[in-house]
Design an enzyme around this catalytic site. Structure first.
Site, PDB file in Angstrom:
ATOM      1  N   ASP A   1       0.834  -1.189   0.000  1.00  9.26           N
ATOM      2  CA  ASP A   1       0.000   0.000   0.000  1.00  9.26           C
ATOM      3  C   ASP A   1       0.878   1.251   0.000  1.00  9.26           C
ATOM      4  O   ASP A   1       1.882   1.326   0.721  1.00  9.26           O
ATOM      5  CB  ASP A   1      -0.892  -0.030   1.249  1.00  9.26           C
ATOM      6  CG  ASP A   1      -1.761   1.185   1.386  1.00  9.26           C
ATOM      7  OD1 ASP A   1      -2.655   1.365   0.547  1.00  9.26           O
ATOM      8  OD2 ASP A   1      -1.545   1.964   2.339  1.00  9.26           O
TER       9      ASP A   1
ATOM     10  N   GLU B   1       1.690  -0.358  -4.968  1.00 18.99           N
ATOM     11  CA  GLU B   1       0.736   0.693  -5.292  1.00 18.99           C
ATOM     12  C   GLU B   1       1.596   1.941  -5.485  1.00 18.99           C
ATOM     13  O   GLU B   1       2.104   2.505  -4.509  1.00 18.99           O
ATOM     14  CB  GLU B   1      -0.273   0.896  -4.161  1.00 18.99           C
ATOM     15  CG  GLU B   1      -1.312   1.953  -4.501  1.00 18.99           C
ATOM     16  CD  GLU B   1      -2.263   2.231  -3.347  1.00 18.99           C
ATOM     17  OE1 GLU B   1      -3.460   2.421  -3.600  1.00 18.99           O
ATOM     18  OE2 GLU B   1      -1.801   2.275  -2.192  1.00 18.99           O
TER      19      GLU B   1
END
Length: 694
Positions: free
Chosen positions: A347, A383
């Protein structure tokens, strides 16, 4: 207090380590003046012992207790200066979670005692709070990690053959009525044979689980009677989120899930959040890292009272500190070696390569991962953005990494929605976004292609809503993205109009077909294959209910048909190697006859030229993919009306129509079309034609 034997122990490994005769406790803190180990009774309510760790070696506090056994509950109290202006927030009144704890017992009970400062004080966070927080903080558990895996082997699919399915542990089975209620929404529920059989029949090869490392519900959500459903608020990087364990279960429950998925040929990828923690900004709670050594664990601003926040979550983990970097690396290896997971999706990964105001693909974290013998063999997915300066870094991660391609999502949505001027972006995306990824020997699989993910509309909602409808989040519909590039096909939300339903189904088929015909690694969102709707909510981070759950029951003929289409398209991708090319396709010659690996055609049969690509109104194009023994023609029409398309000459002398999204038909045999004939492609639809195949 009991009389426990205490020995010096060792500064490694960090955490509470059972060696068969006792437990070694080791905690890093460079700036503490004293560390106390607190032991608790079996229900975690009463502190039975408080022991000052006797040794301090290389900035690690440690001690060995021969009389402690697995199952013991514990936490730490760390002494040192409470000087926020100097970056220090020590407060021994706060019970702290061991960063290396292998399991946690209980959930946070929000109370002002959770905070290191006096909440509501006119001096803000400057004055320390003297209340003991032990009664509201989860306890760490000493764990015996020994397990019998038997002949477990990772599937080890090639990247080019990988099809990712993003899912939420609880959401996947919370609404499944045919399993015992006690295991719905847990790892045990996810390992149910019926769930795994669904994934196998669908054809996915990797299950990407949203965060399962320990996290808690934010205070502001609890006060609004909501929850942190997604889990992007990690408080511990070694332990499982207790909420996903069935009653009475231990960490073996997750190991059983991994083993069963591996037996079914499905890899397990964890969505991990090493960029920030649940402690938030300078006004957040003191739960672990902040109270252990705030100045080491976090990137601080120039004014050290505050944090450098590149994540939008209040803080940024300081991976430039060697002990913090070591913790993250130890955590990643732990999940691979102890739980046999096959990879990670990181993330806000840009923040992990930050030097404050800039991103460095040679940052210490990336270099550490690149040379690690354990992590070299697992999947690494970034990401590629954060909210800091120059945060969007798509295509800039090191070799060996794949990246979530948000531009693919936006380009595909815009193209199929019918926006003008989207043809060049569509073409680049369907060929693996080479402009972003074709450097340093990276392969086309580096682009993880998706049109829907947990963050945003589901596939059904993408073609059912023009606007977000996030009222259930209790933020007056201000949260979530406004740029959804969606289209309701004529009516906002649910409808019984057969024509609109048929159009919505066609648009869904277009997206799925394009996704699975594109070069790169396709990713599907949980429930898209059966029309899962969030009722227009594009930010269901706090919705642990039917809004975000997989709807297992009541799937009618319409959704059964769509599910069959998704299965069929996955099978098409697996059947044709040219759709899974490792190398980028640039129109290079394959033989002396002028055959090229990729050629773009206009509807009149001529090759696309600069003028054609520059026509902002053009919405029809054909892509001929060739390799030895195989020839596929993809024709797309984003116009609302049918269009004729002159077919190029096939080496096989003719074509077979194998996919038609206008009808939903997938037929490997297909109806035959003569060479150099013309075909009509329906409005807003896609055709796949096979020439020389097999």
């Amino acid at each position: 207090m009991t009389m426990l034997r205490l020995e010096p122990g060792l500064p490694h490994p960090r955490g509470a380590t059972w060696d068969g005769a006792g437990v070694n406790f080791a905690l890093f803190s460079a700036n503490a003046t004293k560390v106390e180990l607190c032991l608790f009774d079996a229900n975690g309510r009463r502190e039975t012992d408080r022991i000052a760790l006797p040794e301090y070696t290389h900035e690690v506090w440690h001690g060995y207790l021969p009389d402690v056994r697995p199952g013991q509950l514990y936490g730490y109290r760390v002494h040192g200066p409470y000087e926020p202006s100097a970056g220090h927030r020590f407060n021994p009144n706060k019970l702290l979670i061991d960063p290396y704890a292998k399991a946690l017992r209980g959930e946070i009970r929000w109370h002002d005692a959770c905070f290191g400062y006096r909440v509501g004080s006119p001096r803000g966070d400057v004055q320390p709070d003297r209340r003991d927080s032990a009664f509201v903080v989860p306890k760490c558990v000493v764990v015996d990690t020994a397990a019998t895996w038997g002949p477990d082997r990772p599937p080890e699919h090639k990247w080019a053959d990988t099809i990712v399915y993003e899912a939420h542990v609880e959401g996947m089975t919370a609404a499944r009525k045919d399993m015992p209620e006690r295991i719905r929404g847990t790892f045990a529920g996810l390992s149910d044979p019926g769930v795994i059989d669904h994934l196998v029949k669908l054809g996915v090869t990797a299950l990407e689980l949203m965060p399962i490392q320990a996290f808690f519900d934010d205070r502001y959500l609890v006060e609004k009677k909501l929850v942190n459903y997604w889990g992007y608020n990690t408080v511990n990087y070694f332990s499982l989120a207790p909420r996903y364990l069935s009653p009475g279960a231990g960490i073996d429950e997750f190991k059983v899930l991994v083993r069963r998925l591996h037996d079914a040929g499905i890899e397990v990828i964890l969505d991990v959040v090493y960029n920030h923690t649940a402690e938030g900004n300078h006004l957040g709670p003191t739960l672990s890292f902040r109270g252990i050594d705030n100045a080491s664990y976090y990137m601080l601003a120039e004014d050290k009272r505050y944090y450098f926040d590149a994540t939008g979550c209040g803080n940024t983990v300081n991976l430039r500190h060697p002990r913090v970097l070591q913790m993250v690396m130890d955590s990643l290896r732990y999940w691979v070696e102890e739980y046999h997971v096959d990879g990670f999706r990181f993330d806000l990964a840009t923040s992990m390569g930050r030097e404050h105001d800039h991103f460095d693909p040679s940052a210490v974290f990336f270099d550490a991962v690149r040379q690690d013998p354990v992590l070299q063999r697992v999947r690494l997915i970034a990401e590629p953005w954060d909210v800091g300066p120059n945060g969007y870094q798509l295509g800039n991660f090191p070799p060996g990494w794949a990246e979530w391609n948000g531009q693919y999502r936006d380009n595909m949505r815009s193209f199929w929605k019918g926006d003008d001027g989207r043809m060049p972006a569509f073409a680049g995306a369907i060929l693996g976004s080479a402009g972003r990824f074709d450097h340093k020997g990276r392969k086309s699989w580096a682009s993880v292609n998706f049109v829907t993910a947990h963050d945003g509309f589901t596939l059904a909602d993408l073609w059912s809503y023009n606007e977000k409808h996030n009222e259930a989040n209790k933020e007056d519909n201000r949260d979530g993205h406004d740029d959804n590039r969606s289209w309701n096909c004529g009516v906002e939300g649910p409808t019984d109009d057969p024509a609109i339903l048929r159009l919505r189904d066609r648009m869904r088929r277009n997206v799925i077909a394009t996704l699975l015909l594109s070069q790169g690694t396709p990713m599907l969102l949980m429930g898209d294959e059966v029309g899962r709707t969030q009722k227009g909510n594009n930010n269901a981070y706090c919705q642990n209910n039917e809004i975000a759950w997989y709807a297992w029951n009541g799937v009618g003929e319409r959704e059964e048909a769509f599910q069959e289409f998704v299965r069929g398209m996955i099978a098409v991708r697996k059947r044709h190697p040219v759709l899974r090319s490792r190398a980028f396709l640039h129109g290079h010659s394959l033989d002396d006859n002028g055959t090229r690996d990729a050629v773009w055609y206009r509807p009149d049969g001529a090759e696309m030229d600069a003028a054609s690509w520059g026509d902002g109104r053009a919405k029809v194009v054909g892509l001929l993919l060739s390799q030895p023994g195989e020839e596929l023609l993809i024709i797309v029409n984003a116009y609302h009306a049918p269009m004729p398309f002159a077919l190029p000459n096939s080496r096989a002398g003719g074509w077979r129509v194998t996919v038609d999204t206008a009808t939903g038909e997938i037929d490997p045999a297909g109806r035959r079309i003569a060479a150099e004939a013309s075909i009509e492609i329906g409005g807003r639809s896609l055709l796949l034609l096979c020439g020389k195949c097999g």
